[in-house]
Design an enzyme around this catalytic site. Structure first.
Site, PDB file in Angstrom:
ATOM      1  N   ILE A   1       0.868  -1.170   0.000  1.00  0.00           N
ATOM      2  CA  ILE A   1       0.000   0.000   0.000  1.00  0.00           C
ATOM      3  C   ILE A   1       0.905   1.220   0.000  1.00  0.00           C
ATOM      4  O   ILE A   1       2.054   1.159   0.448  1.00  0.00           O
ATOM      5  CB  ILE A   1      -0.975   0.028   1.202  1.00  0.00           C
ATOM      6  CG1 ILE A   1      -0.221  -0.051   2.537  1.00  0.00           C
ATOM      7  CG2 ILE A   1      -2.004  -1.078   1.077  1.00  0.00           C
ATOM      8  CD1 ILE A   1      -1.105   0.116   3.762  1.00  0.00           C
ATOM      9  N   SER A   2       0.375   2.323  -0.491  1.00  0.00           N
ATOM     10  CA  SER A   2       1.191   3.538  -0.590  1.00  0.00           C
ATOM     11  C   SER A   2       1.375   4.225   0.752  1.00  0.00           C
ATOM     12  O   SER A   2       2.458   4.699   1.067  1.00  0.00           O
ATOM     13  CB  SER A   2       0.552   4.514  -1.583  1.00  0.00           C
ATOM     14  OG  SER A   2       0.496   3.917  -2.855  1.00  0.00           O
ATOM     15  N   THR A   3       0.304   4.305   1.535  1.00  0.00           N
ATOM     16  CA  THR A   3       0.382   4.986   2.827  1.00  0.00           C
ATOM     17  C   THR A   3      -0.497   4.266   3.835  1.00  0.00           C
ATOM     18  O   THR A   3      -1.363   3.479   3.476  1.00  0.00           O
ATOM     19  CB  THR A   3      -0.115   6.447   2.746  1.00  0.00           C
ATOM     20  OG1 THR A   3      -1.514   6.447   2.485  1.00  0.00           O
ATOM     21  CG2 THR A   3       0.617   7.240   1.686  1.00  0.00           C
TER      22      THR A   3
ATOM     23  N   GLN B   1      -5.585   3.506   3.909  1.00  0.00           N
ATOM     24  CA  GLN B   1      -5.363   2.269   3.177  1.00  0.00           C
ATOM     25  C   GLN B   1      -5.049   1.161   4.165  1.00  0.00           C
ATOM     26  O   GLN B   1      -4.468   1.402   5.211  1.00  0.00           O
ATOM     27  CB  GLN B   1      -4.199   2.410   2.185  1.00  0.00           C
ATOM     28  CG  GLN B   1      -4.480   3.380   1.073  1.00  0.00           C
ATOM     29  CD  GLN B   1      -3.325   3.452   0.079  1.00  0.00           C
ATOM     30  OE1 GLN B   1      -2.207   3.079   0.391  1.00  0.00           O
ATOM     31  NE2 GLN B   1      -3.610   3.933  -1.104  1.00  0.00           N
TER      32      GLN B   1
END
Length: 181
Positions: free
Chosen positions: A7-9, A13
């Protein structure tokens, strides 16, 4: 089979749904990273998964963009997997890359390009959002991490840009920006 999720952040998320789906698809161990898919640097869990692969193993990701948002990076990961004698499997779209099927390599290349285009549009949206926030006076940018006064004081003591940068633990470009301000 090893799984990989990203996941990006942590803000809004959750990697749990990816992990659950990978386990449902047969992953015995799922490695997870939190961070950008725009580069491979700093993806410790991906590196660990690649190191653990043995001949005949599979590395499973749900989507190509969970591995990389760049053609070269996606192909690099694929080639690392096959160098270990393993197989890279992507669930959606269904890609099985073992180094013997040219169509699978074409698919990885295609989805790497799609990821790069998507990354371009994400950055463009981000820039537009920042500009809109600046116009409203909401966005002020990142807070300063160095004191221009400290830089000027060291300069007045006769230190050069390299010495100032080393002493303050910053880059020389930051020294020049502080002196120009």
């Amino acid at each position: 089979m090893l799984g990989y999720a990203r996941i990006s952040t942590n803000e809004g998320q959750d990697v749990a749904s990816q992990k659950a789906m990978l386990e449902k698809l047969g992953a015995v161990v799922v490695f997870t990273d939190i961070g950008s898919g725009s580069r491979l640097d700093g993806r410790d869990q991906l590196e660990a998964a690649l190191r653990l692969l043995e001949p005949g193993d599979e590395l499973l990701a749900l989507h190509p963009d969970r591995l990389a948002r760049d053609t070269a990076d996606l192909l690099t990961i694929g080639k690392c997997v096959i160098e270990r004698g393993a197989i890279l499997r992507i669930h959606d779209p269904a890609i099985r890359f073992d180094g013997t099927d040219m169509m699978a390599e074409i698919m990885l290349t295609l989805f790497g390009m799609i990821g790069a285009v998507e990354k371009h549009f994400i950055k463009a949206r981000q820039r537009r959002g920042i500009e809109a926030a600046k116009l409203k006076g909401v966005y002020k940018g990142r807070p300063a991490t160095i004191s221009p006064d400290a830089v000027r004081e060291l300069r007045q003591q006769g230190l050069g840009a390299t010495q100032i940068a080393k002493r303050l633990g910053i880059g020389r470009a930051s020294v020049y920006r502080a002196l120009a301000a």
